[in-house]
Design a protein around this motif. Structure first.
Motif, PDB file in Angstrom:
ATOM      1  N   PRO A  73       0.822  -1.230   0.000  1.00 17.62           N
ATOM      2  CA  PRO A  73       0.000   0.000   0.000  1.00 17.62           C
ATOM      3  C   PRO A  73       0.847   1.268   0.000  1.00 17.62           C
ATOM      4  O   PRO A  73       0.522   2.235  -0.702  1.00 17.62           O
ATOM      5  CB  PRO A  73      -0.816  -0.122   1.290  1.00 17.62           C
ATOM      6  CG  PRO A  73      -0.844  -1.572   1.592  1.00 17.62           C
ATOM      7  CD  PRO A  73       0.465  -2.117   1.115  1.00 17.62           C
ATOM      8  N   GLU A 256      -4.161   3.906   5.921  1.00 20.47           N
ATOM      9  CA  GLU A 256      -4.387   4.668   4.686  1.00 20.47           C
ATOM     10  C   GLU A 256      -4.432   6.166   4.971  1.00 20.47           C
ATOM     11  O   GLU A 256      -3.917   6.974   4.181  1.00 20.47           O
ATOM     12  CB  GLU A 256      -5.685   4.215   4.004  1.00 20.47           C
ATOM     13  CG  GLU A 256      -5.633   2.833   3.381  1.00 20.47           C
ATOM     14  CD  GLU A 256      -5.775   1.691   4.376  1.00 20.47           C
ATOM     15  OE1 GLU A 256      -5.502   0.539   4.014  1.00 20.47           O
ATOM     16  OE2 GLU A 256      -6.147   1.955   5.548  1.00 20.47           O
ATOM     17  N   TYR A 296      -9.028   3.904  -1.051  1.00 16.24           N
ATOM     18  CA  TYR A 296      -7.778   3.149  -1.125  1.00 16.24           C
ATOM     19  C   TYR A 296      -7.808   1.926  -0.211  1.00 16.24           C
ATOM     20  O   TYR A 296      -7.253   0.877  -0.547  1.00 16.24           O
ATOM     21  CB  TYR A 296      -6.604   4.052  -0.768  1.00 16.24           C
ATOM     22  CG  TYR A 296      -5.258   3.452  -1.096  1.00 16.24           C
ATOM     23  CD1 TYR A 296      -5.002   2.966  -2.374  1.00 16.24           C
ATOM     24  CD2 TYR A 296      -4.261   3.360  -0.138  1.00 16.24           C
ATOM     25  CE1 TYR A 296      -3.773   2.409  -2.688  1.00 16.24           C
ATOM     26  CE2 TYR A 296      -3.029   2.809  -0.437  1.00 16.24           C
ATOM     27  CZ  TYR A 296      -2.792   2.335  -1.721  1.00 16.24           C
ATOM     28  OH  TYR A 296      -1.585   1.779  -2.030  1.00 16.24           O
ATOM     29  N   HIS A 297      -8.446   2.057   0.946  1.00 11.83           N
ATOM     30  CA  HIS A 297      -8.581   0.924   1.867  1.00 11.83           C
ATOM     31  C   HIS A 297      -9.311  -0.236   1.186  1.00 11.83           C
ATOM     32  O   HIS A 297      -8.896  -1.401   1.319  1.00 11.83           O
ATOM     33  CB  HIS A 297      -9.346   1.351   3.122  1.00 11.83           C
ATOM     34  CG  HIS A 297      -9.642   0.223   4.061  1.00 11.83           C
ATOM     35  ND1 HIS A 297      -8.698  -0.324   4.903  1.00 11.83           N
ATOM     36  CD2 HIS A 297     -10.797  -0.473   4.283  1.00 11.83           C
ATOM     37  CE1 HIS A 297      -9.247  -1.299   5.603  1.00 11.83           C
ATOM     38  NE2 HIS A 297     -10.510  -1.409   5.248  1.00 11.83           N
ATOM     39  N   VAL A 300      -6.976  -1.843  -1.432  1.00 14.02           N
ATOM     40  CA  VAL A 300      -5.965  -2.671  -0.761  1.00 14.02           C
ATOM     41  C   VAL A 300      -6.597  -3.962  -0.236  1.00 14.02           C
ATOM     42  O   VAL A 300      -6.004  -5.046  -0.345  1.00 14.02           O
ATOM     43  CB  VAL A 300      -5.295  -1.893   0.389  1.00 14.02           C
ATOM     44  CG1 VAL A 300      -4.420  -2.818   1.238  1.00 14.02           C
ATOM     45  CG2 VAL A 300      -4.475  -0.739  -0.156  1.00 14.02           C
ATOM     46  N   LYS A 301      -7.783  -3.839   0.318  1.00 13.67           N
ATOM     47  CA  LYS A 301      -8.499  -5.005   0.830  1.00 13.67           C
ATOM     48  C   LYS A 301      -8.768  -6.002  -0.285  1.00 13.67           C
ATOM     49  O   LYS A 301      -8.605  -7.222  -0.105  1.00 13.67           O
ATOM     50  CB  LYS A 301      -9.817  -4.557   1.479  1.00 13.67           C
ATOM     51  CG  LYS A 301     -10.602  -5.680   2.155  1.00 13.67           C
ATOM     52  CD  LYS A 301     -11.869  -5.139   2.792  1.00 13.67           C
ATOM     53  CE  LYS A 301     -12.666  -6.266   3.436  1.00 13.67           C
ATOM     54  NZ  LYS A 301     -13.931  -5.745   4.054  1.00 13.67           N
ATOM     55  N   ASN A 304      -5.510  -7.745  -1.233  1.00 12.98           N
ATOM     56  CA  ASN A 304      -5.138  -8.732  -0.213  1.00 12.98           C
ATOM     57  C   ASN A 304      -5.975  -9.999  -0.326  1.00 12.98           C
ATOM     58  O   ASN A 304      -5.468 -11.114  -0.170  1.00 12.98           O
ATOM     59  CB  ASN A 304      -5.283  -8.142   1.183  1.00 12.98           C
ATOM     60  CG  ASN A 304      -4.189  -7.143   1.510  1.00 12.98           C
ATOM     61  OD1 ASN A 304      -3.144  -7.142   0.880  1.00 12.98           O
ATOM     62  ND2 ASN A 304      -4.424  -6.286   2.489  1.00 12.98           N
ATOM     63  N   SER A 307      -4.762 -11.863  -3.417  1.00 13.04           N
ATOM     64  CA  SER A 307      -3.308 -11.910  -3.610  1.00 13.04           C
ATOM     65  C   SER A 307      -2.817 -13.296  -3.991  1.00 13.04           C
ATOM     66  O   SER A 307      -1.938 -13.441  -4.846  1.00 13.04           O
ATOM     67  CB  SER A 307      -2.600 -11.446  -2.333  1.00 13.04           C
ATOM     68  OG  SER A 307      -2.939 -12.290  -1.239  1.00 13.04           O
TER      69      SER A 307
END
Length: 332
Positions: A73, A256, A296-297, A300-301, A304, A307
């Motif tokens: 991030p 974030e 953005y959170h 990113v979530k 993840n 991933s």
């Protein structure tokens, strides 16, 4: 009784919210030195969280978790600032760009508030090496504090002296100590525990007040940060059933928020200069960083959560290309 039952995910989330609020208010100049208190809470919780994770599942997958939760991030946001700076006419050397993206630019050339990331990565490496090589938990704790002393004396060979990194060298090891302490079952009643926490709060507050008045001295300034962190954590442990949707929301996006809050104060504040009203300028700033952090959170979530799929595809494509290259060489 396990003390980690009093420092639950909900409680630590509330503490992260308090920490990032203090950091933002400190950076805005609303509360003097509150940024340092917020950083202290973050580092203590980081040491605590890593130790609790180690106690539960060991050191397996350590760097993968840190990569997805922190480094990736951060790196994406840093790439954005480099691109924005390029458009604005600010150019950097290849080495500065590379080290900044990787989180090992100790001078934080692109965003001065990002000194925390290389400092945290430094502790990640120390934590991994210590916990990987040593078996005895007491030796692990002692080693972490030894490293904190080494960092204290040599930190300014790496970091800019203006960011005051030396103030925080004890917080991570203290978090590690609490992580081990809270993972053990203690023969103590709930009433006794709350009474003890109450005494810790009073004691911490007294030392905080004494050291705060002498905070021109680095040793007292460091003590004030430690005492404030211990005091706030103890307060939230007593209020273990306390729930706040606002704090929960802020805590969830706290990292974030950290990635966005500083750069718009120190670097891109010209965005708000066109707003003549200071109150409206501050409100606009808060709306901007909260909206960006929330979006953005979620990004990113999503990364993840997927991933493993992405990693599998990358490995699959890489193996496929290797086979193609090998086959073409055999044909030749």
């Amino acid at each position: 009784m396990y003390l980690n039952n009093y420092l639950t995910i909900n409680t630590t989330n509330n503490l992260k919210a308090v920490a990032i609020i203090l950091v933002i208010l400190g950076h805005l100049g609303f509360i003097n030195r509150s940024g340092a208190w917020g950083v202290g809470i973050f580092l203590l919780l980081s040491g605590y969280g890593l130790t609790q994770s180690y106690v539960k599942s060991g050191i397996i997958g350590f760097f993968k978790k840190r990569l997805l939760a922190v480094i990736l991030p951060y790196s994406i946001v840093m790439l954005i600032w480099i691109f924005v700076d390029f458009i604005l006419g600010n150019k950097y050397s290849i080495s500065t760009i590379a080290t900044s993206i990787l989180g090992v630019n100790f001078k934080s050339v692109i965003d001065v508030t990002m000194w925390y990331i290389p400092f945290l990565i430094l502790w990640y490496i120390i934590f991994f090496l210590t916990f990987k090589s040593l078996k005895n938990n007491y030796f692990k704790i002692i080693t972490m504090f030894i490293f904190s002393c080494i960092i204290y004396y040599y930190v300014y060979k790496l970091f800019d002296q203006n960011v005051g990194v030396r103030l925080y060298t004890l917080l991570f090891p203290i978090g590690v100590l609490l992580g081990f302490l809270f993972s053990k079952e203690l023969n103590i009643s709930e009433k006794m525990l709350k009474s003890t926490l109450g005494h810790i709060i009073i004691f911490s507050f007294i030392l905080f007040e004494i050291s705060l008045n002498r905070s021109n001295d680095y040793r007292y300034y460091t003590l004030s940060i430690i005492m404030f962190s211990v005091m706030i954590i103890s307060i939230f442990m007593i209020m273990q059933n306390f729930e706040s949707k606002i704090l929960s929301f802020i805590g969830n996006i706290s990292f974030e928020l950290y990635l966005f809050e500083g750069v718009f104060i120190n670097k891109y504040n010209f965005i708000f200069e066109c707003i003549n009203n200071k109150f409206l300028s501050v409100v606009t700033y808060f709306i901007l960083i909260f909206v960006l952090s929330s979006i953005y959170h979620n990004i990113v979530k999503y990364i993840n959560e997927h991933s493993d799929v992405y990693l599998f595809e990358i490995i699959k494509q890489f193996n496929y290309k290797l086979r193609v290259i090998s086959l073409s060489r055999m044909i030749k």
